[in-house]
Motif scaffolding. Structure first.
Motif, PDB file in Angstrom:
ATOM      1  N   TYR A 101      15.065  13.246   4.217  1.00 63.42           N
ATOM      2  CA  TYR A 101      15.632  12.528   5.364  1.00 63.42           C
ATOM      3  C   TYR A 101      14.763  11.351   5.791  1.00 63.42           C
ATOM      4  CZ  TYR A 101      12.048  14.695   8.284  1.00 63.42           C
ATOM      5  OH  TYR A 101      10.838  15.075   8.816  1.00 63.42           O
ATOM      6  N   GLN A 102      13.535  11.255   5.271  1.00 65.12           N
ATOM      7  CA  GLN A 102      12.650  10.180   5.674  1.00 65.12           C
ATOM      8  C   GLN A 102      13.124   8.851   5.082  1.00 65.12           C
ATOM      9  OE1 GLN A 102      10.261  10.641   7.822  1.00 65.12           O
ATOM     10  NE2 GLN A 102       8.996  12.413   7.410  1.00 65.12           N
ATOM     11  N   THR A 103      12.670   7.765   5.678  1.00 66.27           N
ATOM     12  CA  THR A 103      13.103   6.432   5.229  1.00 66.27           C
ATOM     13  C   THR A 103      11.905   5.568   4.834  1.00 66.27           C
ATOM     14  OG1 THR A 103      13.093   5.671   7.534  1.00 66.27           O
ATOM     15  CG2 THR A 103      15.185   6.489   6.650  1.00 66.27           C
ATOM     16  N   CYS A 104      10.890   6.166   4.234  1.00 63.37           N
ATOM     17  CA  CYS A 104       9.695   5.421   3.836  1.00 63.37           C
ATOM     18  C   CYS A 104      10.081   4.322   2.840  1.00 63.37           C
ATOM     19  CB  CYS A 104       8.668   6.354   3.223  1.00 63.37           C
ATOM     20  SG  CYS A 104       8.173   7.711   4.322  1.00 63.37           S
TER      21      CYS A 104
ATOM     22  N   ARG B 249       5.978   1.353  11.489  1.00 65.82           N
ATOM     23  CA  ARG B 249       7.382   0.952  11.605  1.00 65.82           C
ATOM     24  C   ARG B 249       7.800   0.119  10.399  1.00 65.82           C
ATOM     25  NH1 ARG B 249       5.734   0.199  17.002  1.00 65.82           N
ATOM     26  NH2 ARG B 249       5.476  -2.060  16.694  1.00 65.82           N
TER      27      ARG B 249
ATOM     28  N   LYS C 247       8.396   4.708   8.705  1.00 66.72           N
ATOM     29  CA  LYS C 247       8.016   6.056   9.111  1.00 66.72           C
ATOM     30  C   LYS C 247       8.856   6.542  10.291  1.00 66.72           C
ATOM     31  CE  LYS C 247       4.917   6.744   6.044  1.00 66.72           C
ATOM     32  NZ  LYS C 247       5.081   7.822   5.054  1.00 66.72           N
ATOM     33  N   SER C 248       9.148   7.836  10.293  1.00 67.35           N
ATOM     34  CA  SER C 248       9.928   8.424  11.386  1.00 67.35           C
ATOM     35  C   SER C 248       9.024   9.002  12.469  1.00 67.35           C
ATOM     36  CB  SER C 248      10.834   9.537  10.841  1.00 67.35           C
ATOM     37  OG  SER C 248      10.053  10.580  10.284  1.00 67.35           O
TER      38      SER C 248
END
Length: 460
Positions: A195-198, A304, A308-309
């Motif tokens: 689910y992370q958006t790295c 950001r 990073k979440s």
């Protein structure tokens, strides 16, 4: 029924290569075996002779599968394993031609999945599998000829056996890898798209659309017991992020604690959130070697930029809970990402100096750009341009800023050697043109290996 040989290219003897137990290809082999196909795994750690003696090619295989785990060496350098893979597959194809046999040639594995279309062409394969390979390989084994000559890729999909079948490994393969110092083996507990958006990470692309299967605790316990009985004392839970679903992570930790195996330890990749007091207390005494987190920067603006979440507030709470439970911590920081400046390096260094112990920092410089990531989209580069190592533009002064702002207790001789080697490698790399309309920040240079036909730019 088909005869399928799976070749673990990650076990090739290559500069910088550190072979690890081939858990992914074993999942594929196990699925094929259960379906009644005849299989063999060629692993050069288990059987070094198979590297030079290609007699195993003459055993009437309908399908030959080549698995690639890593494209580059683990350490970030201006080198790649691609040329070794091409050379070995070329040898195999030449021997097949000499013998007058023409099996289906398939590629797969995490590293392959990143460059599937490109590697199908480079390696001269009939078909490539992107992501989880069991179900597609079952389809292929049922009718190999229908995939012959496709020169394309197929997307992997959910395999129900993950929830029902206990994965047990051959003793000879286990013995080959337990002979390594402090040998570690992977254990898969769940299959779920990250689910992370790295911005630099391709895991979600590799995993595909996977809503999430959680391995039942009884099957997981059987697998751990089997691994332990074969001599392994260290496991790595291969989930992208171990505690992404905290409830299930707590169940796994409770299972490990309940097994109470002597001299047993484990590790995984964690995230600072979700991470509560109860979880920290459960980890204490569970045998966890290190709670590894990857904020990659400890400057809020940079975090950001990296997608990073979480931010430094979450990192502080994570560290506080870890200290309370006396947990061993490792924090990965990579300088040189999008928008990195002297001020952001100083911000990360100040956080490190104030909050980390001397043995808790793991540091690198430079982001390798991979397909299907935000970094690749920002640079406007096609997948085939990234096959040989390319790094996001960064200011070479980053190396100096790191040394300037980090406390001396972090600037160890090993770190200095790594920084000097990294800077020397970066300066030797060929500069490539960016796509039209893409302009790097002032003071940065776009780095990539020259000669995408396989000539290393490190010597130019």
């Amino acid at each position: 029924m088909s005869r399928v040989v799976l070749v673990n290219l990650a076990s090739l003897p290559m500069p910088g290569n550190q072979p690890i137990f081939p858990i992914g290809v074993r999942c594929v082999q196990d699925a094929l075996d259960r379906a009644g196909h005849v299989t063999r795994l060629v692993d050069f750690v288990e059987a070094p002779r198979d590297l030079t003696d290609l007699e195993w090619l003459g055993d009437g295989w309908d399908v030959i599968g080549f698995t690639i785990r890593n494209i580059d060496p683990i350490d970030i350098t201006c080198s790649t394993h691609v040329d070794e893979y091409i050379a070995f597959v070329n040898r195999v194809q030449a021997e097949l031609g000499r013998r007058g046999i023409d099996p289906l040639l398939v590629g797969g594995g995490p590293g392959f999945s990143l460059f599937g279309g490109t590697l199908v062409d480079k390696l001269g394969l009939d078909v490539g599998v992107i992501g989880p390979g069991e179900q597609v390989m079952l389809d292929i084994a049922c009718n190999p000829q229908s995939f012959k000559g496709r020169r394309s890729t197929v997307q992997g999909r959910r395999h129900c056996g993950f929830l029902t079948d206990t994965l047990r490994h051959p003793s000879s393969l286990m013995t080959a890898y337990t002979n390594a110092h402090r040998a570690m083996i992977g254990v898969e507990t769940r299959r779920k798209t990250c689910y992370q958006t790295c911005g630099y990470c391709p895991y979600a692309y590799i995993d595909g659309e996977n809503a999430g299967d959680l391995k039942p605790m009884d099957i997981l316990a059987e697998e751990i017991h089997g691994i332990y009985s074969q001599g392994f004392r260290r496991i790595f839970f291969t989930d992208g992020i171990f505690n992404s679903e905290l409830r299930y992570a707590k169940e796994v930790v409770a299972l490990v604690r309940g097994l109470a195996l002597d001299e047993f330890s484990w590790s995984a990749y964690f995230t600072p959130k979700p991470f509560d007091d109860e979880f920290g207390e459960m980890l204490q005494g569970s045998g966890v070697e290190a709670v590894v987190v990857s904020p990659d920067s400890l400057d809020d603006r940079m975090m950001r930029n990296l997608g990073k979440s979480f931010d430094t507030r979450h990192m502080l709470r994570f560290l506080e809970r870890s200290r309370k439970s006396d947990l061993p911590v490792r924090v990965n920081v990579v300088f040189g990402g999008p928008g990195e400046t002297r001020e952001s390096v100083r911000g990360s260094a100040e956080f490190i100096n104030e909050n980390l112990l001397s043995d808790e920092l793991v540091m690198h410089v430079g982001y390798r750009v991979l397909p299907a990531t935000a970094l690749a989209r920002q640079l406007g580069m096609a997948d085939d341009q990234l096959l040989y190592p390319a790094f996001y533009p960064f200011d070479f002064d980053v190396f100096n800023w790191v040394i300037q702002y980090l406390d001396s207790r972090f600037v160890t001789p090993q770190l200095m050697m790594n920084l000097m080697a990294g800077r020397a490698a970066a300066r030797k790399m060929a500069k490539m043109e960016l796509s039209p309309g893409i302009t790097p920040a002032p003071g940065t240079a776009y780095l990539a290996l020259a000669g995408q036909g396989g000539v290393s730019g490190c010597d130019h």
